[in-house]
Design a protein around this motif. Structure first.
Motif, PDB file in Angstrom:
ATOM      1  N   GLY A  18      -2.580   3.269   2.595  1.00 13.30           N
ATOM      2  CA  GLY A  18      -2.670   3.955   1.353  1.00 13.30           C
ATOM      3  C   GLY A  18      -2.910   5.558   1.506  1.00 13.30           C
ATOM      4  N   LYS A  19      -3.940   5.931   2.187  1.00  9.57           N
ATOM      5  CA  LYS A  19      -4.083   7.186   2.405  1.00  9.57           C
ATOM      6  C   LYS A  19      -3.114   7.944   2.895  1.00  9.57           C
ATOM      7  CE  LYS A  19      -8.174   7.546   0.277  1.00  9.57           C
ATOM      8  NZ  LYS A  19      -8.104   8.216  -0.839  1.00  9.57           N
ATOM      9  N   ALA A  54       0.768  -1.144  -0.054  1.00  8.50           N
ATOM     10  CA  ALA A  54       0.091   0.085  -0.061  1.00  8.50           C
ATOM     11  C   ALA A  54       0.716   1.248  -0.039  1.00  8.50           C
ATOM     12  CB  ALA A  54      -0.920  -0.006   1.032  1.00  8.50           C
ATOM     13  N   LEU A  93      -2.828   1.690  -3.565  1.00  8.40           N
ATOM     14  CA  LEU A  93      -4.125   1.147  -3.040  1.00  8.40           C
ATOM     15  C   LEU A  93      -4.617  -0.095  -3.480  1.00  8.40           C
ATOM     16  CD1 LEU A  93      -5.504   2.086  -0.126  1.00  8.40           C
ATOM     17  CD2 LEU A  93      -7.080   3.466  -1.605  1.00  8.40           C
ATOM     18  N   THR A 113      -5.062  -1.364   4.700  1.00  8.04           N
ATOM     19  CA  THR A 113      -4.771  -1.231   3.305  1.00  8.04           C
ATOM     20  C   THR A 113      -5.125   0.084   3.067  1.00  8.04           C
ATOM     21  OG1 THR A 113      -4.485  -3.416   2.902  1.00  8.04           O
ATOM     22  CG2 THR A 113      -4.367  -1.761   1.105  1.00  8.04           C
ATOM     23  N   PHE A 114      -6.164   0.653   3.496  1.00  7.40           N
ATOM     24  CA  PHE A 114      -6.674   1.797   2.915  1.00  7.40           C
ATOM     25  C   PHE A 114      -6.258   2.926   3.644  1.00  7.40           C
ATOM     26  CE2 PHE A 114     -10.152   5.030   3.709  1.00  7.40           C
ATOM     27  CZ  PHE A 114     -10.361   5.499   2.368  1.00  7.40           C
TER      28      PHE A 114
END
Length: 157
Positions: free
Chosen positions: A80-81, A26, A31, A76-77
């Motif tokens: 990633g952000k 990530a 993402l 992961t989200f």
């Protein structure tokens, strides 16, 4: 993490080592790629679980698989952000980093192609900064000192 394992009881399992490759993916690859890896790892874990013959009913294995996918996708989200925000901040810092060749008299800045620009125009074109102009007390005294010393004739005392 151990607290969650204890609260989940003996039936729900989450392989913590799945988090490492998914978060690295990530952070470095984006993402979508990391989410795909998380889902693939959970599917592989689900298949291995049945290859080993672990004695859980199908509905418990499906719940475990869904929980793994949900937790990995959430992690992961978030990573990633965070990665996107970090890259955006690095880009903003990099915008005006380095040596800026300036004229020692008029303070204009030379760009990469050799053209000279006023400092306000140069910075405004490359950043979201905007300029407003005023006169500091030192320059006010230097340039308008004579006018400031004179009292207006119509001034009331």
């Amino acid at each position: 993490m151990s607290c969650f394992d204890f609260l989940a009881g003996p039936i729900i399992f989450f392989p913590v080592l799945f988090v490492i490759p998914v978060t690295l993916m990530a952070w470095n690859c984006g993402l979508r790629t990391a989410m795909t890896l998380g889902v693939v790892l959970c599917i592989i874990r689900f298949l291995i679980q049945y290859a080993w013959g672990i004695p859980f009913p199908l509905h418990v294995a499906i719940i475990n698989g869904c929980l793994r996918v949900a937790v990995l996708l959430l992690i992961t989200f978030l990573v990633g952000k965070l990665s996107q925000q970090t890259q955006a901040l690095r880009a903003r810092v990099r915008t005006l980093e380095g040596i800026l060749p300036t004229c020692s008299f008029c303070k204009d800045i030379r760009d990469e192609s050799g053209n000279w620009h006023e400092i306000a125009d140069y910075v405004t074109a490359r950043t979201e900064a905007r300029f407003s102009h005023g006169v500091c007390p030192k320059c006010e005294a230097k340039h308008y000192g004579d006018l400031l010393k004179q009292k207006p004739e119509n001034a009331r005392v």
